[in-house]
Write a protein that holds these residues in place. Structure first.
Motif, PDB file in Angstrom:
ATOM      1  N   ASP A  45       4.299   8.955  16.634  1.00 38.24           N
ATOM      2  CA  ASP A  45       5.281   9.335  17.646  1.00 38.24           C
ATOM      3  C   ASP A  45       5.817  10.747  17.426  1.00 38.24           C
ATOM      4  N   GLY A  46       5.194  11.469  16.512  1.00 38.67           N
ATOM      5  CA  GLY A  46       5.624  12.838  16.270  1.00 38.67           C
ATOM      6  C   GLY A  46       6.661  12.973  15.180  1.00 38.67           C
ATOM      7  N   PHE A  47       7.062  11.854  14.584  1.00 40.67           N
ATOM      8  CA  PHE A  47       8.008  11.930  13.468  1.00 40.67           C
ATOM      9  C   PHE A  47       7.681  10.844  12.466  1.00 40.67           C
ATOM     10  N   LEU A  48       8.089  11.089  11.230  1.00 41.61           N
ATOM     11  CA  LEU A  48       7.837  10.162  10.143  1.00 41.61           C
ATOM     12  C   LEU A  48       9.112   9.376   9.849  1.00 41.61           C
ATOM     13  N   ASP A  49       9.005   8.069   9.902  1.00 41.89           N
ATOM     14  CA  ASP A  49      10.145   7.202   9.605  1.00 41.89           C
ATOM     15  C   ASP A  49      10.642   7.484   8.193  1.00 41.89           C
ATOM     16  N   GLY A  50      11.945   7.715   8.057  1.00 42.19           N
ATOM     17  CA  GLY A  50      12.527   8.052   6.759  1.00 42.19           C
ATOM     18  C   GLY A  50      12.353   6.974   5.711  1.00 42.19           C
ATOM     19  N   ARG A  51      12.079   5.753   6.138  1.00 38.61           N
ATOM     20  CA  ARG A  51      11.893   4.675   5.166  1.00 38.61           C
ATOM     21  C   ARG A  51      10.637   4.899   4.320  1.00 38.61           C
ATOM     22  N   TYR A  52       9.666   5.636   4.868  1.00 33.48           N
ATOM     23  CA  TYR A  52       8.471   5.959   4.084  1.00 33.48           C
ATOM     24  C   TYR A  52       8.837   6.840   2.895  1.00 33.48           C
ATOM     25  N   MET A  53       9.645   7.882   3.156  1.00 30.73           N
ATOM     26  CA  MET A  53      10.049   8.758   2.070  1.00 30.73           C
ATOM     27  C   MET A  53      10.930   8.023   1.071  1.00 30.73           C
ATOM     28  N   ALA A  54      11.795   7.140   1.573  1.00 30.85           N
ATOM     29  CA  ALA A  54      12.651   6.373   0.665  1.00 30.85           C
ATOM     30  C   ALA A  54      11.809   5.521  -0.268  1.00 30.85           C
ATOM     31  N   ALA A  55      10.756   4.898   0.275  1.00 33.74           N
ATOM     32  CA  ALA A  55       9.883   4.088  -0.564  1.00 33.74           C
ATOM     33  C   ALA A  55       9.158   4.942  -1.597  1.00 33.74           C
ATOM     34  N   THR A  56       8.763   6.149  -1.197  1.00 31.65           N
ATOM     35  CA  THR A  56       8.090   7.056  -2.124  1.00 31.65           C
ATOM     36  C   THR A  56       8.997   7.409  -3.294  1.00 31.65           C
ATOM     37  N   PHE A  57      10.251   7.780  -2.995  1.00 32.41           N
ATOM     38  CA  PHE A  57      11.180   8.130  -4.066  1.00 32.41           C
ATOM     39  C   PHE A  57      11.495   6.912  -4.939  1.00 32.41           C
ATOM     40  N   ASN A  58      11.550   5.726  -4.333  1.00 36.78           N
ATOM     41  CA  ASN A  58      11.782   4.523  -5.136  1.00 36.78           C
ATOM     42  C   ASN A  58      10.646   4.284  -6.122  1.00 36.78           C
ATOM     43  N   LEU A  59       9.411   4.593  -5.688  1.00 37.49           N
ATOM     44  CA  LEU A  59       8.266   4.395  -6.567  1.00 37.49           C
ATOM     45  C   LEU A  59       8.325   5.289  -7.797  1.00 37.49           C
ATOM     46  N   LEU A  60       8.961   6.452  -7.662  1.00 39.65           N
ATOM     47  CA  LEU A  60       9.055   7.352  -8.807  1.00 39.65           C
ATOM     48  C   LEU A  60       9.907   6.753  -9.917  1.00 39.65           C
ATOM     49  N   ARG A  61      10.814   5.862  -9.537  1.00 33.44           N
ATOM     50  CA  ARG A  61      11.665   5.185 -10.526  1.00 33.44           C
ATOM     51  C   ARG A  61      11.675   3.696 -10.218  1.00 33.44           C
ATOM     52  N   SER A  62      10.497   3.116 -10.181  1.00 31.76           N
ATOM     53  CA  SER A  62      10.361   1.735  -9.707  1.00 31.76           C
ATOM     54  C   SER A  62      11.123   0.739 -10.567  1.00 31.76           C
ATOM     55  N   ARG A  63      11.200   0.995 -11.866  1.00 31.98           N
ATOM     56  CA  ARG A  63      11.894   0.045 -12.734  1.00 31.98           C
ATOM     57  C   ARG A  63      13.366  -0.067 -12.349  1.00 31.98           C
ATOM     58  N   ASP A  64      13.988   1.081 -12.044  1.00 32.71           N
ATOM     59  CA  ASP A  64      15.419   1.084 -11.711  1.00 32.71           C
ATOM     60  C   ASP A  64      15.683   0.800 -10.241  1.00 32.71           C
ATOM     61  N   LEU A  65      14.835   1.322  -9.356  1.00 31.30           N
ATOM     62  CA  LEU A  65      15.130   1.275  -7.926  1.00 31.30           C
ATOM     63  C   LEU A  65      14.375   0.191  -7.167  1.00 31.30           C
ATOM     64  N   ILE A  66      13.453  -0.491  -7.832  1.00 34.72           N
ATOM     65  CA  ILE A  66      12.754  -1.599  -7.165  1.00 34.72           C
ATOM     66  C   ILE A  66      12.937  -2.888  -7.964  1.00 34.72           C
ATOM     67  N   TRP A  67      12.362  -2.929  -9.169  1.00 29.17           N
ATOM     68  CA  TRP A  67      12.298  -4.195  -9.890  1.00 29.17           C
ATOM     69  C   TRP A  67      13.649  -4.663 -10.392  1.00 29.17           C
ATOM     70  N   ASN A  68      14.542  -3.767 -10.678  1.00 33.02           N
ATOM     71  CA  ASN A  68      15.898  -4.153 -11.057  1.00 33.02           C
ATOM     72  C   ASN A  68      16.558  -4.978  -9.959  1.00 33.02           C
ATOM     73  N   TYR A  69      16.286  -4.588  -8.698  1.00 35.52           N
ATOM     74  CA  TYR A  69      16.892  -5.293  -7.564  1.00 35.52           C
ATOM     75  C   TYR A  69      16.127  -6.562  -7.217  1.00 35.52           C
ATOM     76  N   VAL A  70      14.827  -6.589  -7.514  1.00 32.56           N
ATOM     77  CA  VAL A  70      14.075  -7.823  -7.355  1.00 32.56           C
ATOM     78  C   VAL A  70      14.679  -8.903  -8.246  1.00 32.56           C
ATOM     79  N   GLN A  71      14.965  -8.552  -9.493  1.00 26.81           N
ATOM     80  CA  GLN A  71      15.533  -9.534 -10.416  1.00 26.81           C
ATOM     81  C   GLN A  71      16.946  -9.927 -10.014  1.00 26.81           C
ATOM     82  N   ASN A  72      17.800  -8.931  -9.813  1.00 29.83           N
ATOM     83  CA  ASN A  72      19.211  -9.233  -9.585  1.00 29.83           C
ATOM     84  C   ASN A  72      19.473  -9.886  -8.231  1.00 29.83           C
ATOM     85  N   ASN A  73      18.826  -9.385  -7.191  1.00 32.05           N
ATOM     86  CA  ASN A  73      19.190  -9.808  -5.837  1.00 32.05           C
ATOM     87  C   ASN A  73      18.250 -10.844  -5.240  1.00 32.05           C
ATOM     88  N   TYR A  74      16.986 -10.847  -5.648  1.00 30.27           N
ATOM     89  CA  TYR A  74      16.055 -11.847  -5.140  1.00 30.27           C
ATOM     90  C   TYR A  74      15.970 -13.077  -6.041  1.00 30.27           C
TER      91      TYR A  74
END
Length: 579
Positions: A371-400
């Protein structure tokens, strides 16, 4: 599980690893003789280091199993290895809960996991025949796999989750499932209680007015709080990949409010989140119709010759290009000084983000941006991957898994408040800068038909880097000093890409390192730099005042909406609220 059962299963696993170790040693010995009938001989010739790493792994595994199988009879080196891994596990917040230590079985689980993790990463380093970039990509993927496979991420291998499940009779899993389904519905991992914050209510609340709106940005002018103001105003360019209010999170953390309190006339650009109408926006737009337009607007409004400018992260990259364009046009005097918050111009050592810039990744971006623009959630996921232990898996454990409520945290609220990006410009940014590193090649890039050359920039520059920055690594930010020709002050702040910048004096946190002389290299700077406790903001304002401390009265156009440009609405404006 009874101790006898634990000992039985540790014997089974230990015997299995011993069998694999014996086989590996036999194959290595065959390979060592270069027996042409041995299928491993060629591999051994090319990857002896890999085989050694494999052997070390099985040897350490055996020691660990011996420690748990026969704790009293295990050799001293086995006990020493187990104790070392145990200490590491205690420091690892994923395994710091007493439940991981209280049960011999789960203590074995966490120690085995850490042992495997170490050797997998060592195995990557031992691979021969790969160039540095290939090896870094494999290392990144391996680290991501290792973090994903942590026993803390699975309910049946996490004793804390098991205890919680028994205690709540499964309610934690149902609540966690509700969190998971909600995140799947919104297409984004939740980090904080979004209902606890509202832009303009308890974040982005420094008083000001929107005095200009273009198809690309809104310009906010903040209300002075001192009777006298520095004659030279400040224009801040935040990164267009995020909302601007990272510099105005709350009154205590706000760099904007603090700068106003220091007697600066403060303006900030609030970029528009891209939509289909911005499909043709390019590099030229962000420089000419963004940064230079805002600089000229403030100069004309206040009747001044120049402004102080700040560029944060990617906006610092384009600020460097803006300065080079102004220098090429003979208009460098429009900017009295330029400050760079964790910004890069030379992407030769740009860190792990460069791993996302190849033909496959660019094809994915093209597919996502139809559509001519990139959804910001893609970039957010990219930055989360750079610190996946803190920004992904920490929340999988605590919140899921544990079903915990989301804690209110303004920084994480901002982190999840994504901004869409113009697809054409974003792709150009990734290819021309991250991949091809053209910005530091004189004349390789042009703006409005004018070739630019960073070596022509003589504007006084304040360059701030973060010691633990994973987005704009220290060694990459330092390279700004190698391309500008004017006076520069380099400062290293404690912490990372956000906390290293947003560190108000009142917090009493972190530190910074500075050097009053010259340093030809980063190593020389680090060797000579002096550590100062606390925030670096006072150092910056002293640098600004030393350049020009002329003061004028806080009246007329210095008051938002009282000059030629009338107030369109109160800060924080409309663009920051658009989704």
């Amino acid at each position: 599980m009874p101790l006898e059962e634990i000992q039985h299963w540790t014997w089974v696993f230990g015997r299995a690893q011993q069998m694999m170790l014996d086989y590996s040693l036999r194959e290595i010995e065959k390979a060592r003789t270069n027996d042409p009938e041995t299928p491993m001989s060629g591999f051994a010739a090319a990857g002896g280091a890999m085989l050694k790493a494999q052997t070390d792994f099985w040897s350490d595994s055996l020691k660990l199993w011996q420690r748990f199988l026969m704790p009293e009879e295990a050799p001293s080196e086995a006990r020493a290895l187990s104790e070392e891994i145990g200490r590491r596990a205690d420091r690892d917040k994923r395994f710091s809960a007493p439940a991981w230590r209280d049960s011999p079985l789960f203590d074995l689980v966490r120690q085995s996991y850490l042992l495997v993790s170490d050797h997998l990463l060592k195995g990557v380093d031992a691979i021969d025949g790969l160039d540095a970039r290939q090896k870094e990509r494999i290392r990144f993927a391996t680290r991501g796999f290792v973090d994903a496979m942590s026993p803390s991420n699975f309910p049946l291998s996490n004793p804390v989750v098991i205890e919680k499940t028994l205690e709540t009779r499964g309610e934690n899993l149902l609540k966690g499932l509700d969190h998971l389904l909600s995140d799947l519905g919104r297409g984004q991992l939740t980090h904080t209680d979004s209902g606890a914050f509202e832009v303009g209510r308890n974040v982005a609340v420094t008083p000001g007015k929107v005095i200009k709106r273009t198809p690309l940005y809104e310009l906010i002018h903040y209300q002075p709080t001192t009777p006298q103001l520095m004659r030279t105003p400040l224009v801040i360019f935040p990164p267009w990949i995020n909302r601007y209010y990272i510099l105005d999170l709350n009154p205590e953390k706000s760099f904007i409010r603090w700068a106003v309190s220091q007697g600066l006339s403060v303006f900030i650009v609030s970029w528009k989140s891209a939509d289909a109408g911005m499909k043709d926006v390019t590099w030229d737009d962000y420089i000419l119709r963004g940064q230079i337009d805002a600089i000229d607007t403030v100069r004309d409004l206040l009747g001044v010759d120049a402004v102080h400018a700040i560029g944060y992260c990617v906006a610092g990259t384009t600020l460097a290009a803006t300065l080079a364009l102004l220098a090429a046009r003979g208009e460098a005097d429009k900017v009295r000084s330029a400050t760079f918050f964790t910004a890069q111009v030379d992407f030769a050592d740009a860190g792990e983000l460069t791993l996302f810039v190849d033909d496959d990744q660019l094809s994915v971006i093209d597919a996502l941006a139809n559509d001519g623009f990139l959804d910001g959630r893609y970039m957010a996921a990219t930055f989360n991957l750079l610190r996946s232990r803190d920004l992904i898996w920490n929340y999988v454990q605590n919140n899921y898994l544990l079903g915990q409520d989301y804690a209110p945290f303004d920084l994480l609220y901002w982190n999840g408040d994504t901004t869409n990006l113009p697809a054409l410009w974003h792709r150009s940014y990734l290819t021309d800068l991250y991949r091809d590193n053209k910005l530091v090649q004189p004349g390789a890039l042009s703006v409005d038909g004018t070739p630019i050359d960073l070596s022509l920039v003589k504007t006084p520059a304040y360059i701030q880097a973060g010691r633990e920055d994973h987005i704009a690594p220290l060694q990459s930010v330092w390279k700004l000093t190698e391309h500008f020709a004017g006076p520069m002050r380099f400062l290293l702040a404690g912490s990372g890409h956000i906390a290293g910048v947003v560190n108000p004096p009142t917090s009493g946190k972190y530190q910074y390192w500075s050097h009053e002389g010259t340093a030809a290299t980063l190593s020389e700077f680090l060797e000579k730099a002096v550590e100062t406790k606390g925030s670096w903001w006072p150092d910056w304002i002293r640098w600004i005042e030393a350049l020009d401390d002329t003061r004028v009265a806080a009246r007329a156009a210095r008051m938002p909406g009282k000059g030629r440009l009338k107030a369109l609405e109160d800060a924080p404006g409309s663009y920051v609220r658009a989704r």
